[in-house]
Design a protein around this motif. Structure first.
Motif, mmCIF file in Angstrom:
data_model
loop_
_atom_site.group_PDB
_atom_site.id
_atom_site.type_symbol
_atom_site.label_atom_id
_atom_site.label_comp_id
_atom_site.label_asym_id
_atom_site.label_seq_id
_atom_site.Cartn_x
_atom_site.Cartn_y
_atom_site.Cartn_z
ATOM 1 N N PRO A 161 0.813 -1.218 0.000
ATOM 2 C CA PRO A 161 0.000 0.000 0.000
ATOM 3 C C PRO A 161 0.846 1.268 0.000
ATOM 4 O O PRO A 161 2.036 1.250 0.328
ATOM 5 C CB PRO A 161 -0.787 -0.125 1.305
ATOM 6 C CG PRO A 161 0.137 -0.877 2.210
ATOM 7 C CD PRO A 161 0.872 -1.856 1.330
ATOM 8 N N LEU A 182 3.526 -2.708 -8.347
ATOM 9 C CA LEU A 182 2.534 -3.649 -7.827
ATOM 10 C C LEU A 182 1.874 -3.073 -6.572
ATOM 11 O O LEU A 182 1.601 -3.778 -5.606
ATOM 12 C CB LEU A 182 3.198 -4.995 -7.509
ATOM 13 C CG LEU A 182 3.849 -5.707 -8.707
ATOM 14 C CD1 LEU A 182 4.691 -6.886 -8.230
ATOM 15 C CD2 LEU A 182 2.797 -6.181 -9.700
ATOM 16 N N THR A 184 -0.927 -1.668 -4.096
ATOM 17 C CA THR A 184 -2.300 -2.079 -3.831
ATOM 18 C C THR A 184 -2.936 -1.113 -2.817
ATOM 19 O O THR A 184 -2.262 -0.258 -2.247
ATOM 20 C CB THR A 184 -2.342 -3.506 -3.263
ATOM 21 O OG1 THR A 184 -1.505 -3.573 -2.092
ATOM 22 C CG2 THR A 184 -1.836 -4.513 -4.286
ATOM 23 N N ASN A 205 -0.790 0.150 -11.799
ATOM 24 C CA ASN A 205 -0.663 -0.527 -10.519
ATOM 25 C C ASN A 205 -1.953 -1.294 -10.246
ATOM 26 O O ASN A 205 -2.709 -1.593 -11.179
ATOM 27 C CB ASN A 205 -0.365 0.489 -9.408
ATOM 28 C CG ASN A 205 1.091 0.891 -9.358
ATOM 29 O OD1 ASN A 205 1.930 0.120 -8.917
ATOM 30 N ND2 ASN A 205 1.387 2.100 -9.803
ATOM 31 N N GLN A 206 -2.211 -1.586 -8.992
ATOM 32 C CA GLN A 206 -3.430 -2.304 -8.612
ATOM 33 C C GLN A 206 -4.187 -1.523 -7.539
ATOM 34 O O GLN A 206 -4.796 -2.091 -6.632
ATOM 35 C CB GLN A 206 -3.066 -3.709 -8.108
ATOM 36 C CG GLN A 206 -2.347 -4.556 -9.150
ATOM 37 C CD GLN A 206 -1.730 -5.816 -8.577
ATOM 38 O OE1 GLN A 206 -2.106 -6.279 -7.504
ATOM 39 N NE2 GLN A 206 -0.777 -6.383 -9.293
ATOM 40 N N LEU A 207 -4.160 -0.200 -7.658
ATOM 41 C CA LEU A 207 -4.811 0.663 -6.694
ATOM 42 C C LEU A 207 -6.325 0.638 -6.890
ATOM 43 O O LEU A 207 -6.811 0.472 -8.008
ATOM 44 C CB LEU A 207 -4.272 2.084 -6.824
ATOM 45 C CG LEU A 207 -2.780 2.234 -6.520
ATOM 46 C CD1 LEU A 207 -2.280 3.605 -6.913
ATOM 47 C CD2 LEU A 207 -2.503 1.969 -5.039
ATOM 48 N N GLU A 208 -7.049 0.847 -5.803
ATOM 49 C CA GLU A 208 -8.506 0.750 -5.849
ATOM 50 C C GLU A 208 -9.137 1.818 -4.965
ATOM 51 O O GLU A 208 -8.454 2.642 -4.366
ATOM 52 C CB GLU A 208 -8.946 -0.638 -5.377
ATOM 53 C CG GLU A 208 -8.486 -0.987 -3.974
ATOM 54 C CD GLU A 208 -8.797 -2.413 -3.584
ATOM 55 O OE1 GLU A 208 -9.196 -3.194 -4.457
ATOM 56 O OE2 GLU A 208 -8.646 -2.736 -2.388
ATOM 57 N N ASN A 226 -5.590 1.201 -13.385
ATOM 58 C CA ASN A 226 -5.722 0.745 -12.006
ATOM 59 C C ASN A 226 -7.135 0.190 -11.826
ATOM 60 O O ASN A 226 -7.787 -0.181 -12.809
ATOM 61 C CB ASN A 226 -5.445 1.895 -11.032
ATOM 62 C CG ASN A 226 -3.963 2.137 -10.810
ATOM 63 O OD1 ASN A 226 -3.305 1.378 -10.111
ATOM 64 N ND2 ASN A 226 -3.446 3.206 -11.397
ATOM 65 N N SER A 227 -7.600 0.146 -10.595
ATOM 66 C CA SER A 227 -8.970 -0.324 -10.328
ATOM 67 C C SER A 227 -9.731 0.697 -9.489
ATOM 68 O O SER A 227 -10.556 0.334 -8.642
ATOM 69 C CB SER A 227 -8.923 -1.678 -9.604
ATOM 70 O OG SER A 227 -8.354 -2.682 -10.427
#
Length: 268
Positions: A161, A182, A184, A205-208, A226-227
């Motif tokens: 994070p 990567l 999150t 990235n894989q941010l939400e 991202n998300s």
């Protein structure tokens, strides 16, 4: 001062460095950037105790960074980016470099390994490590760098994070690039307090979660790939020129404030 950058020099920098030690120990700057030099740094680099600036970027250097670089206690700027260096850079290398302000080591193959509670002796204004295999969370020691203006850690395999202290400790930060990693979790709401931030890349990235309000200073914003979800934030800043928000899960209406952004050139 020895500056021979942007030429077509080739040969073994190890032999050159050892020859220089015998007659040029008083050098305060070595700049061999953008040549085609090969070889390693061990056995000579730590001998120039008066050095303030080193630029060996964009060559074909190999091997590891010698631990005796710690003897360069006056060093202010170090740029060894875009080479083929490998190994581990540890506290042993950095603990005596109290005057260091610019650390540029991008596009190499070494890792940085320091203790979780390590406190650097220096205050950087510039840190560029992109395309080095860090493969760790955002280094905790960055929290101590209260004067840093530029951080580039894109394509480093950085995981986990984004810490809340990004928006509370790094108040001088103008440019932050953590793209193609990567990462999150959510983008901390504290980012709105980064009053000097102009350039922010967190794409790929894989941010939400929901995109928080941005500081009014933001000029370039890339959160694509991202998300992120939910509606767009109430505020994306007054100075925004380039905004990249594609390939997320955003929904809702397009805010009317886009019509008031006189500087906006690209919204994608």
């Amino acid at each position: 001062i020895l500056s021979l950058s942007d030429n077509k020099l080739f040969g073994d920098i190890d032999n050159l460095g050892k020859a220089m030690v015998g007659c040029m120990k008083k050098l305060i700057m070595i700049d061999f950037g953008s040549n085609n030099l090969s070889g390693g740094l061990s056995g000579w680099l730590g001998s120039f105790s008066r050095l303030l600036s080193i630029d060996l970027s964009h060559n074909a250097l190999t091997g590891s960074v010698p631990s005796n670089i710690s003897q360069l206690v006056r060093l202010n700027e170090l740029d060894i980016s875009h080479n083929f260096l490998q190994g581990i850079l540890s506290e042993e290398h950095l603990d005596n470099l109290s005057k260091l302000s610019s650390l540029v080591m991008s596009s190499n193959s070494f890792k940085i390994s320091v203790g979780a509670n390590w406190v650097p002796p220096f205050q950087l204004y510039e840190l560029k490590l992109h395309s080095c295999p860090l493969e760790s969370q955002i280094p905790r020691w960055l929290r101590t760098q209260t004067r840093v203006v530029t951080i580039d850690l894109h394509n480093t395999g950085t995981i986990g994070p984004l810490p809340d202290w990004l928006g509370t400790s790094l108040m001088s930060l103008s440019s932050l690039d953590l793209s193609n990693n990567l990462l999150t979790g959510k983008l901390p709401a504290s980012v709105v307090h980064m009053k000097s931030l102009r350039f922010l890349r967190l794409d790929s990235n894989q941010l939400e979660g929901q995109i928080p309000d941005m500081p009014r200073s933001i000029d370039v914003l890339d959160l694509s790939n991202n998300s992120f979800s939910g509606p767009l934030p109430h505020n994306l800043g007054n100075s925004l020129r380039f905004a990249f928000l594609s390939n997320n899960h955003l929904k809702g209406s397009i805010p009317l404030y886009f019509c008031d952004m006189a500087l906006l050139q690209v919204l994608y």
